[in-house]
Scaffold this motif. Structure first.
Motif, PDB file in Angstrom:
ATOM      1  N   LEU A  60      41.987  -9.589 -75.350  1.00 35.14           N
ATOM      2  CA  LEU A  60      43.291  -9.917 -75.936  1.00 35.14           C
ATOM      3  C   LEU A  60      43.630  -8.984 -77.090  1.00 35.14           C
ATOM      4  O   LEU A  60      44.769  -8.536 -77.227  1.00 35.14           O
ATOM      5  CB  LEU A  60      43.322 -11.377 -76.388  1.00 35.14           C
ATOM      6  N   SER A  61      42.631  -8.662 -77.896  1.00 34.23           N
ATOM      7  CA  SER A  61      42.847  -7.736 -79.009  1.00 34.23           C
ATOM      8  C   SER A  61      43.262  -6.360 -78.502  1.00 34.23           C
ATOM      9  O   SER A  61      44.236  -5.759 -78.986  1.00 34.23           O
ATOM     10  CB  SER A  61      41.570  -7.636 -79.843  1.00 34.23           C
ATOM     11  N   MET A  62      42.552  -5.859 -77.500  1.00 31.40           N
ATOM     12  CA  MET A  62      42.891  -4.557 -76.931  1.00 31.40           C
ATOM     13  C   MET A  62      44.250  -4.600 -76.259  1.00 31.40           C
ATOM     14  O   MET A  62      45.038  -3.658 -76.359  1.00 31.40           O
ATOM     15  CB  MET A  62      41.813  -4.106 -75.940  1.00 31.40           C
ATOM     16  N   GLN A  63      44.552  -5.717 -75.579  1.00 33.49           N
ATOM     17  CA  GLN A  63      45.848  -5.834 -74.907  1.00 33.49           C
ATOM     18  C   GLN A  63      46.986  -5.761 -75.922  1.00 33.49           C
ATOM     19  O   GLN A  63      48.002  -5.111 -75.684  1.00 33.49           O
ATOM     20  CB  GLN A  63      45.933  -7.140 -74.116  1.00 33.49           C
ATOM     21  N   LYS A  64      46.810  -6.410 -77.070  1.00 36.84           N
ATOM     22  CA  LYS A  64      47.838  -6.354 -78.116  1.00 36.84           C
ATOM     23  C   LYS A  64      48.030  -4.921 -78.607  1.00 36.84           C
ATOM     24  O   LYS A  64      49.166  -4.472 -78.818  1.00 36.84           O
ATOM     25  CB  LYS A  64      47.463  -7.278 -79.276  1.00 36.84           C
ATOM     26  N   LYS A  65      46.933  -4.183 -78.770  1.00 39.91           N
ATOM     27  CA  LYS A  65      47.035  -2.783 -79.198  1.00 39.91           C
ATOM     28  C   LYS A  65      47.726  -1.941 -78.137  1.00 39.91           C
ATOM     29  O   LYS A  65      48.597  -1.127 -78.456  1.00 39.91           O
ATOM     30  CB  LYS A  65      45.637  -2.225 -79.491  1.00 39.91           C
ATOM     31  N   LEU A  66      47.349  -2.134 -76.884  1.00 43.48           N
ATOM     32  CA  LEU A  66      47.984  -1.390 -75.793  1.00 43.48           C
ATOM     33  C   LEU A  66      49.479  -1.702 -75.710  1.00 43.48           C
ATOM     34  O   LEU A  66      50.306  -0.801 -75.534  1.00 43.48           O
ATOM     35  CB  LEU A  66      47.302  -1.718 -74.460  1.00 43.48           C
ATOM     36  N   ASP A  67      49.823  -2.977 -75.842  1.00 39.02           N
ATOM     37  CA  ASP A  67      51.230  -3.378 -75.799  1.00 39.02           C
ATOM     38  C   ASP A  67      52.018  -2.708 -76.923  1.00 39.02           C
ATOM     39  O   ASP A  67      53.130  -2.227 -76.709  1.00 39.02           O
ATOM     40  CB  ASP A  67      51.377  -4.898 -75.907  1.00 39.02           C
ATOM     41  N   ALA A  68      51.436  -2.677 -78.123  1.00 36.79           N
ATOM     42  CA  ALA A  68      52.111  -2.066 -79.269  1.00 36.79           C
ATOM     43  C   ALA A  68      52.358  -0.572 -79.042  1.00 36.79           C
ATOM     44  O   ALA A  68      53.339  -0.012 -79.532  1.00 36.79           O
ATOM     45  CB  ALA A  68      51.291  -2.284 -80.547  1.00 36.79           C
ATOM     46  N   LEU A  69      51.470   0.068 -78.283  1.00 33.90           N
ATOM     47  CA  LEU A  69      51.608   1.493 -77.985  1.00 33.90           C
ATOM     48  C   LEU A  69      52.407   1.748 -76.711  1.00 33.90           C
ATOM     49  O   LEU A  69      52.638   2.899 -76.335  1.00 33.90           O
ATOM     50  CB  LEU A  69      50.214   2.129 -77.844  1.00 33.90           C
ATOM     51  N   GLY A  70      52.787   0.690 -76.021  1.00 33.80           N
ATOM     52  CA  GLY A  70      53.515   0.831 -74.760  1.00 33.80           C
ATOM     53  C   GLY A  70      52.639   1.349 -73.634  1.00 33.80           C
ATOM     54  O   GLY A  70      53.123   2.012 -72.724  1.00 33.80           O
ATOM     55  N   MET A  71      51.340   1.043 -73.693  1.00 35.62           N
ATOM     56  CA  MET A  71      50.387   1.536 -72.697  1.00 35.62           C
ATOM     57  C   MET A  71      49.854   0.385 -71.861  1.00 35.62           C
ATOM     58  O   MET A  71      50.019  -0.777 -72.212  1.00 35.62           O
ATOM     59  CB  MET A  71      49.233   2.262 -73.403  1.00 35.62           C
ATOM     60  N   ARG A  72      49.165   0.724 -70.757  1.00 35.48           N
ATOM     61  CA  ARG A  72      48.541  -0.268 -69.897  1.00 35.48           C
ATOM     62  C   ARG A  72      47.060   0.041 -69.740  1.00 35.48           C
ATOM     63  O   ARG A  72      46.653   1.199 -69.752  1.00 35.48           O
ATOM     64  CB  ARG A  72      49.193  -0.252 -68.515  1.00 35.48           C
ATOM     65  N   SER A  73      46.274  -0.994 -69.536  1.00 36.83           N
ATOM     66  CA  SER A  73      44.840  -0.854 -69.286  1.00 36.83           C
ATOM     67  C   SER A  73      44.641  -0.466 -67.833  1.00 36.83           C
ATOM     68  O   SER A  73      45.267  -1.017 -66.939  1.00 36.83           O
ATOM     69  CB  SER A  73      44.153  -2.190 -69.569  1.00 36.83           C
ATOM     70  N   ARG A  74      43.772   0.486 -67.592  1.00 34.31           N
ATOM     71  CA  ARG A  74      43.460   0.919 -66.237  1.00 34.31           C
ATOM     72  C   ARG A  74      41.951   0.891 -66.051  1.00 34.31           C
ATOM     73  O   ARG A  74      41.206   1.183 -66.975  1.00 34.31           O
ATOM     74  CB  ARG A  74      43.959   2.346 -65.979  1.00 34.31           C
ATOM     75  N   PRO A  75      41.491   0.603 -64.833  1.00 32.45           N
ATOM     76  CA  PRO A  75      40.043   0.618 -64.601  1.00 32.45           C
ATOM     77  C   PRO A  75      39.492   2.040 -64.688  1.00 32.45           C
ATOM     78  O   PRO A  75      40.203   3.011 -64.430  1.00 32.45           O
ATOM     79  CB  PRO A  75      39.901   0.065 -63.184  1.00 32.45           C
TER      80      PRO A  75
END
Length: 187
Positions: free
Chosen positions: A139-154
């Motif tokens: 959740l912490s990483m997701q919030k950071k990614l969202d703030a940067l407009g990025m998505r998590s990828r495998p």
């Protein structure tokens, strides 16, 4: 009658949770929903509808991969407890996507499973610390990614990375590389 009343309370609770999840989605926020994989709640219309939202994903995990233990006849052992997690956080789902390494009842990694019988299921309601840590990190990483407009990828394997560069003359990147015939190597 008492059993049906308890089931209806459970269904009402799931419906309420889904309402909260919809509010989270409308605000571009995240949620995590966990239930045993065989729970009838996964078959509820409300759950199936929210799973149709492109922002929502689901994975199955085994609790032994996160260190869930219980006492059995032969002493303490890991608890498999296959569980489903639904979330609007790609990073949470990626971190939790772990299964038991024992296949076909073999003890490949040296662990055995304690079966949740004779009152042992009650203790399995407590999440293992590793699971909670991974949810929080996700959740912490997701919030950071969202703030940067990025998505998590495998993470890609070497084979997957190599295959990405194998186009039949149609790769857009080929136009920016020098040809090997001129003494340059295309990377």
């Amino acid at each position: 009658r008492a059993v049906e009343e308890e089931l209806e309370r459970g269904r009402t609770h799931v419906r309420f949770c889904v309402e909260l999840y919809r509010m989270q989605l409308a605000e571009k926020k995240h949620f995590v929903h966990e239930r045993p994989a065989r729970s009838k709640a996964w078959q509820m219309k409300e759950i199936m509808e929210i799973l149709m939202d492109p922002a929502v994903g689901m994975i199955e995990l085994d609790m032994c991969a996160f260190g869930m233990v219980s006492q059995g006849e032969a002493g303490e052992g890991l608890v498999k407890k296959t569980t489903r997690v639904m979330s609007a956080s790609e990073d949470v789902l990626r971190r939790l996507d772990r299964r038991c390494r024992n296949h076909d009842a073999q003890e490949e990694d040296g662990h055995r499973h304690v079966h949740l019988i004779q009152g042992r299921a009650k203790r399995a309601q407590i999440y293992p610390r590793k699971l909670i840590e991974d949810i929080c990190k996700g959740l912490s990483m997701q919030k950071k990614l969202d703030a940067l407009g990025m998505r998590s990828r495998p993470v890609m394997t070497i084979e997957e990375m190599t295959a990405v560069g194998q186009c039949d003359g149609g790769c857009p990147s080929e136009a920016v590389h020098e040809s090997e015939a001129k003494g340059f190597v295309a990377y």
